[in-house]
Enzyme design. Structure first.
Site, PDB file in Angstrom:
ATOM      1  N   GLN A 111       1.132   5.215   7.671  1.00 21.43           N
ATOM      2  CA  GLN A 111       0.376   3.961   7.531  1.00 21.43           C
ATOM      3  C   GLN A 111      -1.121   4.272   7.595  1.00 21.43           C
ATOM      4  OE1 GLN A 111       2.308   0.603  10.002  1.00 21.43           O
ATOM      5  NE2 GLN A 111       2.990   2.490  10.986  1.00 21.43           N
ATOM      6  N   HIS A 129      -0.563   2.675   2.952  1.00 17.90           N
ATOM      7  CA  HIS A 129      -1.677   1.729   2.973  1.00 17.90           C
ATOM      8  C   HIS A 129      -2.934   2.266   2.302  1.00 17.90           C
ATOM      9  CE1 HIS A 129       0.309  -0.217   6.749  1.00 17.90           C
ATOM     10  NE2 HIS A 129       0.875  -0.599   5.631  1.00 17.90           N
ATOM     11  N   CYS A 161     -19.677   2.389 -14.471  1.00 18.14           N
ATOM     12  CA  CYS A 161     -19.995   1.119 -15.161  1.00 18.14           C
ATOM     13  C   CYS A 161     -20.881   0.206 -14.326  1.00 18.14           C
ATOM     14  CB  CYS A 161     -18.689   0.376 -15.492  1.00 18.14           C
ATOM     15  SG  CYS A 161     -17.904  -0.330 -14.030  1.00 18.14           S
ATOM     16  N   GLY A 198       3.587   7.131  16.970  1.00 24.29           N
ATOM     17  CA  GLY A 198       2.257   6.528  17.110  1.00 24.29           C
ATOM     18  C   GLY A 198       2.028   5.274  16.310  1.00 24.29           C
ATOM     19  N   THR A 199       3.047   4.386  16.287  1.00 21.33           N
ATOM     20  CA  THR A 199       2.818   3.097  15.637  1.00 21.33           C
ATOM     21  C   THR A 199       3.326   1.974  16.534  1.00 21.33           C
ATOM     22  OG1 THR A 199       3.244   1.690  13.708  1.00 21.33           O
ATOM     23  CG2 THR A 199       4.977   3.266  14.290  1.00 21.33           C
ATOM     24  N   ASN A 224       5.795   7.602  21.515  1.00 21.41           N
ATOM     25  CA  ASN A 224       4.663   6.699  21.706  1.00 21.41           C
ATOM     26  C   ASN A 224       4.250   6.755  23.170  1.00 21.41           C
ATOM     27  OD1 ASN A 224       2.948   4.305  21.798  1.00 21.41           O
ATOM     28  ND2 ASN A 224       3.869   3.756  19.838  1.00 21.41           N
ATOM     29  N   GLU A 226       3.483   4.190  24.780  1.00 21.92           N
ATOM     30  CA  GLU A 226       4.025   2.977  25.422  1.00 21.92           C
ATOM     31  C   GLU A 226       5.174   2.446  24.578  1.00 21.92           C
ATOM     32  OE1 GLU A 226       0.555   0.510  25.480  1.00 21.92           O
ATOM     33  OE2 GLU A 226       0.673   0.035  23.346  1.00 21.92           O
TER      34      GLU A 226
HETATM   35  C1  BV8 Z   1       2.452  -7.523   2.743  1.00 19.95           C
HETATM   36  C2  BV8 Z   1      -5.058  -0.848   5.890  1.00 19.95           C
HETATM   37  C3  BV8 Z   1       3.305  -9.190   1.301  1.00 19.95           C
HETATM   38  C4  BV8 Z   1      -6.417  -0.394   5.808  1.00 19.95           C
HETATM   39  C5  BV8 Z   1      -3.577  -2.138   7.243  1.00 19.95           C
HETATM   40  C6  BV8 Z   1       6.949  -9.572   7.123  1.00 19.95           C
HETATM   41  C7  BV8 Z   1       7.166  -9.005   5.865  1.00 19.95           C
HETATM   42  C8  BV8 Z   1       6.085  -8.723   5.028  1.00 19.95           C
HETATM   43  C9  BV8 Z   1       4.769  -8.988   5.455  1.00 19.95           C
HETATM   44  C10 BV8 Z   1       4.577  -9.537   6.697  1.00 19.95           C
HETATM   45  C11 BV8 Z   1       5.646  -9.824   7.522  1.00 19.95           C
HETATM   46  N1  BV8 Z   1       5.127 -10.351   8.670  1.00 19.95           N
HETATM   47  C12 BV8 Z   1       3.789 -10.402   8.602  1.00 19.95           C
HETATM   48  C13 BV8 Z   1       3.417  -9.915   7.405  1.00 19.95           C
HETATM   49  C14 BV8 Z   1       2.043  -9.818   6.948  1.00 19.95           C
HETATM   50  C15 BV8 Z   1       1.349  -8.536   7.361  1.00 19.95           C
HETATM   51  C16 BV8 Z   1       1.695  -8.071   8.726  1.00 19.95           C
HETATM   52  O1  BV8 Z   1       2.571  -7.219   8.899  1.00 19.95           O
HETATM   53  N2  BV8 Z   1       0.988  -8.593   9.704  1.00 19.95           N
HETATM   54  C17 BV8 Z   1       1.208  -8.173  11.067  1.00 19.95           C
HETATM   55  C18 BV8 Z   1      -0.143  -8.045  11.785  1.00 19.95           C
HETATM   56  C19 BV8 Z   1       2.128  -9.176  11.738  1.00 19.95           C
HETATM   57  N3  BV8 Z   1       1.656  -7.500   6.407  1.00 19.95           N
HETATM   58  C20 BV8 Z   1       0.900  -7.424   5.310  1.00 19.95           C
HETATM   59  O2  BV8 Z   1       0.017  -8.198   5.046  1.00 19.95           O
HETATM   60  C21 BV8 Z   1       1.223  -6.292   4.360  1.00 19.95           C
HETATM   61  N4  BV8 Z   1       1.353  -6.862   3.063  1.00 19.95           N
HETATM   62  O3  BV8 Z   1       3.456  -7.509   3.377  1.00 19.95           O
HETATM   63  O4  BV8 Z   1       2.285  -8.258   1.618  1.00 19.95           O
HETATM   64  C22 BV8 Z   1       3.005  -9.625  -0.069  1.00 19.95           C
HETATM   65  C23 BV8 Z   1       4.001  -9.498  -1.051  1.00 19.95           C
HETATM   66  C24 BV8 Z   1       3.727  -9.938  -2.318  1.00 19.95           C
HETATM   67  C25 BV8 Z   1       2.464 -10.475  -2.639  1.00 19.95           C
HETATM   68  C26 BV8 Z   1       1.472 -10.569  -1.662  1.00 19.95           C
HETATM   69  C27 BV8 Z   1       1.742 -10.153  -0.367  1.00 19.95           C
HETATM   70  C28 BV8 Z   1       0.076  -5.297   4.297  1.00 19.95           C
HETATM   71  C29 BV8 Z   1      -0.029  -4.571   5.600  1.00 19.95           C
HETATM   72  C30 BV8 Z   1      -1.099  -3.475   5.481  1.00 19.95           C
HETATM   73  C31 BV8 Z   1      -2.322  -3.926   6.175  1.00 19.95           C
HETATM   74  N5  BV8 Z   1      -3.290  -2.851   6.196  1.00 19.95           N
HETATM   75  N6  BV8 Z   1      -4.538  -1.249   7.180  1.00 19.95           N
HETATM   76  C32 BV8 Z   1      -7.084  -0.050   7.034  1.00 19.95           C
HETATM   77  O5  BV8 Z   1      -6.588   0.856   7.734  1.00 19.95           O
HETATM   78  O6  BV8 Z   1      -8.160  -0.644   7.278  1.00 19.95           O
HETATM   79  S1  BV8 Z   1      -2.682  -2.356   8.628  1.00 19.95           S
HETATM   80  C33 BV8 Z   1      -3.246  -1.469   9.971  1.00 19.95           C
HETATM   81  O7  BV8 Z   1      -2.234  -1.594  10.930  1.00 19.95           O
HETATM   82  C34 BV8 Z   1      -3.342   0.023   9.777  1.00 19.95           C
HETATM   83  O8  BV8 Z   1      -3.409   0.424   8.461  1.00 19.95           O
HETATM   84  C35 BV8 Z   1      -2.110   0.594  10.353  1.00 19.95           C
HETATM   85  O9  BV8 Z   1      -1.520   1.320   9.380  1.00 19.95           O
HETATM   86  C36 BV8 Z   1      -1.304  -0.599  10.630  1.00 19.95           C
HETATM   87  C37 BV8 Z   1      -0.322  -0.455  11.734  1.00 19.95           C
HETATM   88  O10 BV8 Z   1      -1.007  -0.160  12.911  1.00 19.95           O
HETATM   89  P1  BV8 Z   1      -0.569   1.132  13.730  1.00 19.95           P
HETATM   90  O11 BV8 Z   1      -0.718   2.302  12.833  1.00 19.95           O
HETATM   91  O12 BV8 Z   1       0.738   0.907  14.344  1.00 19.95           O
HETATM   92  O13 BV8 Z   1      -1.725   1.199  14.790  1.00 19.95           O
HETATM   93  P2  BV8 Z   1      -1.817   0.379  16.158  1.00 19.95           P
HETATM   94  O14 BV8 Z   1      -3.186   0.554  16.699  1.00 19.95           O
HETATM   95  O15 BV8 Z   1      -1.245  -0.989  15.976  1.00 19.95           O
HETATM   96  O16 BV8 Z   1      -0.797   1.158  17.114  1.00 19.95           O
HETATM   97  C38 BV8 Z   1      -1.070   2.493  17.496  1.00 19.95           C
HETATM   98  C39 BV8 Z   1       0.127   2.943  18.316  1.00 19.95           C
HETATM   99  O17 BV8 Z   1      -0.064   4.310  18.682  1.00 19.95           O
HETATM  100  C40 BV8 Z   1       0.302   2.163  19.593  1.00 19.95           C
HETATM  101  O18 BV8 Z   1       1.666   1.819  19.734  1.00 19.95           O
HETATM  102  C41 BV8 Z   1      -0.120   3.162  20.697  1.00 19.95           C
HETATM  103  O19 BV8 Z   1       0.627   2.971  21.877  1.00 19.95           O
HETATM  104  C42 BV8 Z   1       0.233   4.467  20.063  1.00 19.95           C
HETATM  105  N7  BV8 Z   1      -0.546   5.625  20.509  1.00 19.95           N
HETATM  106  C43 BV8 Z   1      -1.862   5.666  20.840  1.00 19.95           C
HETATM  107  N8  BV8 Z   1      -2.215   6.934  21.146  1.00 19.95           N
HETATM  108  C44 BV8 Z   1      -1.089   7.707  20.988  1.00 19.95           C
HETATM  109  C45 BV8 Z   1      -0.036   6.871  20.585  1.00 19.95           C
HETATM  110  N9  BV8 Z   1       1.211   7.333  20.349  1.00 19.95           N
HETATM  111  C46 BV8 Z   1       1.426   8.666  20.513  1.00 19.95           C
HETATM  112  N10 BV8 Z   1       0.457   9.537  20.897  1.00 19.95           N
HETATM  113  C47 BV8 Z   1      -0.800   9.091  21.142  1.00 19.95           C
HETATM  114  N11 BV8 Z   1      -1.750   9.977  21.539  1.00 19.95           N
END
Ligand code: BV8
Length: 254
Positions: A111, A129, A161, A198-199, A224, A226
């Protein structure tokens, strides 16, 4: 005389059992999130000090935000590009790259947009992504490498362009590239082991991928610091940093 307390011996058996699962797997699908890059110094989204603490996702990672204020959105990505350009892949990225060579049956769906898996040597990487080092010319609808760092003018324009360009990343509310999504679904559908690292397992459809492996009778290993929404479904949950846990599992593979 027990060499280890029952608890510690159980934990070591978990590492060994996870290693056995990986060794005997026909196909391994890995899903990574921001947490695998955290140890490289790339802030996560939702954790402490995460990006979204300073910024709010809906203000930045959406097409509406870009429409309203392309300069603000580009400054957000320029900030991340400058940060990412100064960091290196960490041990977790490197172990996955080693496993791609030694096991030969492992593919990564990430991701993340930081490109650190590729810089660590992984070749089989699906970027769900997008990639922060690519941009799209909105006039020509052309994707191209955009490595200007730091960005000189805001918003940056297409050198061909002069049209407005946007980061080649998937924003909230935007559909993922259907071909990329199909590739990811097929990978997790055909995998007998899914390793999720890590997600927060909050963002869909990415978070759905390991559930496909599970539904098809495969096993899931989650790493993870947590518990997450996936944890109740995982066959193994290793609480700890990605590089530490992968190193410990790796000890039983080599
Ligand atoms: C879409 C891009 C539909 C650029 C990002 C159900 C089905 C479909 C869609 C949805 C649905 N429910 C809700 C939705 C909408 C939405 C969504 O999921 N919202 C969420 C917030 C509820 N999804 C979308 O909008 C997606 N599009 O489904 O479109 C559609 C279909 C047809 C026509 C139109 C539309 C698009 C989603 C992509 C969004 N873009 N980023 C950028 O990076 O700026 S998302 C963003 O969050 C990041 O890209 C990242 O990839 C993503 C997930 O986050 P994580 O990677 O998990 O990061 P996070 O900080 O949350 O967690 C980190 C984890 O690591 C933690 O758990 C932590 O404990 C752990 N950690 C920390 N340190 C460590 C560790 N683990 C191990 N070791 C360590 N050292």
């Amino acid at each position: 005389m027990l060499l280890f307390s029952g608890k510690r011996r159980k934990r070591m058996s978990d590492f060994e059992r996870a290693a056995e699962l990986i060794k005997s797997a026909k196909k391994i699908a890995v899903l990574t999130g921001a947490g695998i890059s955290a140890e490289s110094g790339v802030p996560t989204f939702r954790g402490r000090g995460g990006l979204w603490q300073k910024y709010r996702a809906e203000e930045l990672a959406t097409p509406e935000a870009f429409q309203k204020d392309p300069v603000l959105v580009w400054k957000f990505y320029d900030y991340r590009r400058r940060l990412i350009s100064k960091v290196e892949p960490n041990k977790a990225h490197r172990i996955l790259a080693e496993w791609e060579n030694s096991l030969g049956n492992i593919e990564i769906v990430t991701q993340n947009i930081d490109g650190l898996h590729q810089r660590a040597g992984s070749k089989k990487v699906v970027e769900l992504h997008g990639n922060i080092w690519q941009a799209i010319c909105l006039k020509e609808n052309r994707v191209f490498k955009f490595k200007e760092n730091p960005i000189k003018e805001f918003p940056p324009k297409c050198s061909e362009c002069g049209g407005l360009i946007r980061p080649d990343v998937v924003w909230f509310g935007e559909a993922l590239d259907p071909l990329i999504l199909e590739k990811a679904f097929n990978l997790f559908e055909s995998a007998d082991v899914a390793i999720v690292i890590g997600t927060s397992s909050i963002v869909y459809p990415a978070a759905y991928l390991p559930q496909i492996t599970k539904k098809n009778g495969g096993s899931t290993i989650e790493i993870n610091i947590e518990e997450t929404a996936l944890t109740p479904l995982a066959d193994f949950f290793f609480k700890g940093k990605a590089s530490d846990i992968l190193s410990q599992i790796n000890n039983y593979l080599s």
